[in-house]
Design a protein around this motif. Sequence first.
Motif, PDB file in Angstrom:
ATOM      1  N   ALA A   1       3.514   7.443  -4.831  1.00 53.31           N
ATOM      2  CA  ALA A   1       2.789   7.963  -5.991  1.00 53.31           C
ATOM      3  C   ALA A   1       1.357   7.440  -6.026  1.00 53.31           C
ATOM      4  O   ALA A   1       0.412   8.188  -6.299  1.00 53.31           O
ATOM      5  N   VAL A   2       1.186   6.163  -5.729  1.00 50.34           N
ATOM      6  CA  VAL A   2      -0.153   5.573  -5.709  1.00 50.34           C
ATOM      7  C   VAL A   2      -0.987   6.187  -4.587  1.00 50.34           C
ATOM      8  O   VAL A   2      -2.180   6.446  -4.757  1.00 50.34           O
ATOM      9  N   GLY A   3      -0.351   6.437  -3.447  1.00 55.45           N
ATOM     10  CA  GLY A   3      -1.065   7.052  -2.335  1.00 55.45           C
ATOM     11  C   GLY A   3      -1.554   8.445  -2.662  1.00 55.45           C
ATOM     12  O   GLY A   3      -2.673   8.833  -2.308  1.00 55.45           O
ATOM     13  N   GLN A   4      -0.730   9.234  -3.350  1.00 59.75           N
ATOM     14  CA  GLN A   4      -1.128  10.584  -3.747  1.00 59.75           C
ATOM     15  C   GLN A   4      -2.266  10.542  -4.764  1.00 59.75           C
ATOM     16  O   GLN A   4      -3.186  11.361  -4.709  1.00 59.75           O
ATOM     17  N   PHE A   5      -2.213   9.572  -5.678  1.00 60.31           N
ATOM     18  CA  PHE A   5      -3.254   9.441  -6.694  1.00 60.31           C
ATOM     19  C   PHE A   5      -4.597   9.112  -6.058  1.00 60.31           C
ATOM     20  O   PHE A   5      -5.610   9.764  -6.333  1.00 60.31           O
ATOM     21  N   THR A   6      -4.632   8.107  -5.202  1.00 61.73           N
ATOM     22  CA  THR A   6      -5.898   7.689  -4.603  1.00 61.73           C
ATOM     23  C   THR A   6      -6.458   8.745  -3.662  1.00 61.73           C
ATOM     24  O   THR A   6      -7.674   8.919  -3.568  1.00 61.73           O
TER      25      THR A   6
ATOM     26  N   ASP B   1     -27.945   4.870   1.064  1.00 59.71           N
ATOM     27  CA  ASP B   1     -27.959   3.671   1.918  1.00 59.71           C
ATOM     28  C   ASP B   1     -26.587   3.521   2.572  1.00 59.71           C
ATOM     29  O   ASP B   1     -25.744   2.759   2.108  1.00 59.71           O
ATOM     30  N   PRO B   2     -26.355   4.247   3.678  1.00 62.65           N
ATOM     31  CA  PRO B   2     -25.050   4.220   4.342  1.00 62.65           C
ATOM     32  C   PRO B   2     -24.611   2.815   4.759  1.00 62.65           C
ATOM     33  O   PRO B   2     -23.415   2.507   4.726  1.00 62.65           O
ATOM     34  N   GLY B   3     -25.558   1.979   5.116  1.00 64.62           N
ATOM     35  CA  GLY B   3     -25.229   0.625   5.551  1.00 64.62           C
ATOM     36  C   GLY B   3     -24.578  -0.192   4.453  1.00 64.62           C
ATOM     37  O   GLY B   3     -23.586  -0.892   4.686  1.00 64.62           O
ATOM     38  N   LYS B   4     -25.141  -0.108   3.256  1.00 65.15           N
ATOM     39  CA  LYS B   4     -24.565  -0.843   2.134  1.00 65.15           C
ATOM     40  C   LYS B   4     -23.186  -0.295   1.768  1.00 65.15           C
ATOM     41  O   LYS B   4     -22.240  -1.048   1.540  1.00 65.15           O
ATOM     42  N   ALA B   5     -23.081   1.007   1.697  1.00 65.57           N
ATOM     43  CA  ALA B   5     -21.817   1.631   1.304  1.00 65.57           C
ATOM     44  C   ALA B   5     -20.689   1.275   2.268  1.00 65.57           C
ATOM     45  O   ALA B   5     -19.535   1.105   1.855  1.00 65.57           O
ATOM     46  N   ALA B   6     -21.017   1.136   3.535  1.00 65.64           N
ATOM     47  CA  ALA B   6     -20.008   0.819   4.542  1.00 65.64           C
ATOM     48  C   ALA B   6     -19.424  -0.575   4.363  1.00 65.64           C
ATOM     49  O   ALA B   6     -18.356  -0.883   4.902  1.00 65.64           O
ATOM     50  N   LYS B   7     -20.112  -1.416   3.599  1.00 65.03           N
ATOM     51  CA  LYS B   7     -19.647  -2.787   3.375  1.00 65.03           C
ATOM     52  C   LYS B   7     -18.662  -2.890   2.211  1.00 65.03           C
ATOM     53  O   LYS B   7     -18.130  -3.961   1.945  1.00 65.03           O
ATOM     54  N   ILE B   8     -18.420  -1.772   1.518  1.00 58.91           N
ATOM     55  CA  ILE B   8     -17.628  -1.797   0.293  1.00 58.91           C
ATOM     56  C   ILE B   8     -16.256  -1.167   0.505  1.00 58.91           C
ATOM     57  O   ILE B   8     -16.132  -0.069   1.048  1.00 58.91           O
ATOM     58  N   GLN B   9     -15.224  -1.880   0.030  1.00 56.52           N
ATOM     59  CA  GLN B   9     -13.863  -1.345   0.046  1.00 56.52           C
ATOM     60  C   GLN B   9     -13.388  -1.116  -1.392  1.00 56.52           C
ATOM     61  O   GLN B   9     -13.184  -2.060  -2.147  1.00 56.52           O
ATOM     62  N   PRO B  10     -13.212   0.135  -1.808  1.00 58.27           N
ATOM     63  CA  PRO B  10     -12.690   0.402  -3.152  1.00 58.27           C
ATOM     64  C   PRO B  10     -11.173   0.233  -3.198  1.00 58.27           C
ATOM     65  O   PRO B  10     -10.460   0.634  -2.268  1.00 58.27           O
ATOM     66  N   ILE B  11     -10.688  -0.362  -4.294  1.00 59.68           N
ATOM     67  CA  ILE B  11      -9.265  -0.658  -4.431  1.00 59.68           C
ATOM     68  C   ILE B  11      -8.779  -0.239  -5.820  1.00 59.68           C
ATOM     69  O   ILE B  11      -9.432  -0.519  -6.829  1.00 59.68           O
ATOM     70  N   PHE B  12      -7.615   0.413  -5.871  1.00 57.46           N
ATOM     71  CA  PHE B  12      -6.948   0.766  -7.120  1.00 57.46           C
ATOM     72  C   PHE B  12      -5.620   0.023  -7.164  1.00 57.46           C
ATOM     73  O   PHE B  12      -4.825   0.091  -6.228  1.00 57.46           O
TER      74      PHE B  12
ATOM     75  N   VAL C   1      -8.153   2.482  -1.433  1.00 56.47           N
ATOM     76  CA  VAL C   1      -6.858   1.851  -1.151  1.00 56.47           C
ATOM     77  C   VAL C   1      -6.082   1.704  -2.454  1.00 56.47           C
ATOM     78  O   VAL C   1      -6.579   1.120  -3.428  1.00 56.47           O
ATOM     79  N   GLY C   2      -4.859   2.230  -2.494  1.00 59.96           N
ATOM     80  CA  GLY C   2      -4.003   2.112  -3.660  1.00 59.96           C
ATOM     81  C   GLY C   2      -2.929   1.070  -3.425  1.00 59.96           C
ATOM     82  O   GLY C   2      -2.292   1.054  -2.367  1.00 59.96           O
TER      83      GLY C   2
ATOM     84  N   ASP D   1       0.836  -1.202   0.000  1.00 58.85           N
ATOM     85  CA  ASP D   1       0.000   0.000   0.000  1.00 58.85           C
ATOM     86  C   ASP D   1       0.871   1.252   0.000  1.00 58.85           C
ATOM     87  O   ASP D   1       2.100   1.176  -0.188  1.00 58.85           O
ATOM     88  N   LYS D   2       0.247   2.408   0.231  1.00 60.64           N
ATOM     89  CA  LYS D   2       0.964   3.682   0.152  1.00 60.64           C
ATOM     90  C   LYS D   2       2.081   3.801   1.184  1.00 60.64           C
ATOM     91  O   LYS D   2       3.015   4.603   1.017  1.00 60.64           O
ATOM     92  N   ASN D   3       1.995   3.004   2.240  1.00 60.82           N
ATOM     93  CA  ASN D   3       3.012   3.031   3.288  1.00 60.82           C
ATOM     94  C   ASN D   3       4.061   1.946   3.114  1.00 60.82           C
ATOM     95  O   ASN D   3       4.935   1.785   3.965  1.00 60.82           O
ATOM     96  N   GLY D   4       3.966   1.199   2.013  1.00 59.59           N
ATOM     97  CA  GLY D   4       4.902   0.104   1.792  1.00 59.59           C
ATOM     98  C   GLY D   4       4.558  -1.141   2.576  1.00 59.59           C
ATOM     99  O   GLY D   4       5.344  -2.090   2.613  1.00 59.59           O
TER     100      GLY D   4
END
Length: 212
Positions: free
Chosen positions: A129-134, A106-117, A142-143, A59-62
């Motif tokens: 660089a990935v951390g700055q982009f995301t 629907d906050p409940g549904k959205a809270a179940k989702i993790q977006p990843i790049f 999460v980048g 991830d962005k922190n290595g």
Amino acid sequence: MNQLAMPVTKRNLLLALIGASLLGLTACGDAGSPQGSAAEASMPPLQGADIGGEFELVDKNGKSVRWSDFDGKYRTVYFGFTYCPDVCPTDVQRAMRGLKQLAQADPGKAAKIQPIFISVDPERDTPEAVGQFTAAFSDDLVGLTGTPEQVKAVADAFRVYYERGEEQDGGGYLVNHSAITYLFGPKGEPLATLPTDQGPEAVAAELAKWVN
């Protein structure tokens, strides 16, 4: 090679192959049963497809990150690169706006989702660089990046095409790649692709349809 032409071609080919596979599966069912037809209509379009699998990136922190670290969460996954001038920023922005719209409805549904790049340009896309982009799109996005070998392994597992383009004036280059935003379930199973080409509203609707 035009950056847009190759992703669209690969995406259509992938979806066509997946569609043919699913048609082959449903042909074995009882076509005359109303209940069977309703069940088929409610099936996620990518159900049973051989897409995804365990990987190890950073991830962005290595920090090392594995696919299994997200177990229990629905996941949206997009492969791109931070130097992308148009396609990647547009797709990611629409996906994240769609998730934001879902969160409002629907906050409940959205809270179940993790977006990843996930980067397909390991030569330039450092963790920083990935951390700055995301971060430009959402603190929740999460980048991930990795070595060329790690990136190839995850791209192969997720059926993603990418290829470094020709050198441009000044020494830069683009990366031709599949422009697909996947949605996976809490067990890492493929569910659907998100219609980022149709805008945030369509993305939010698709997420709401498959996230329980």
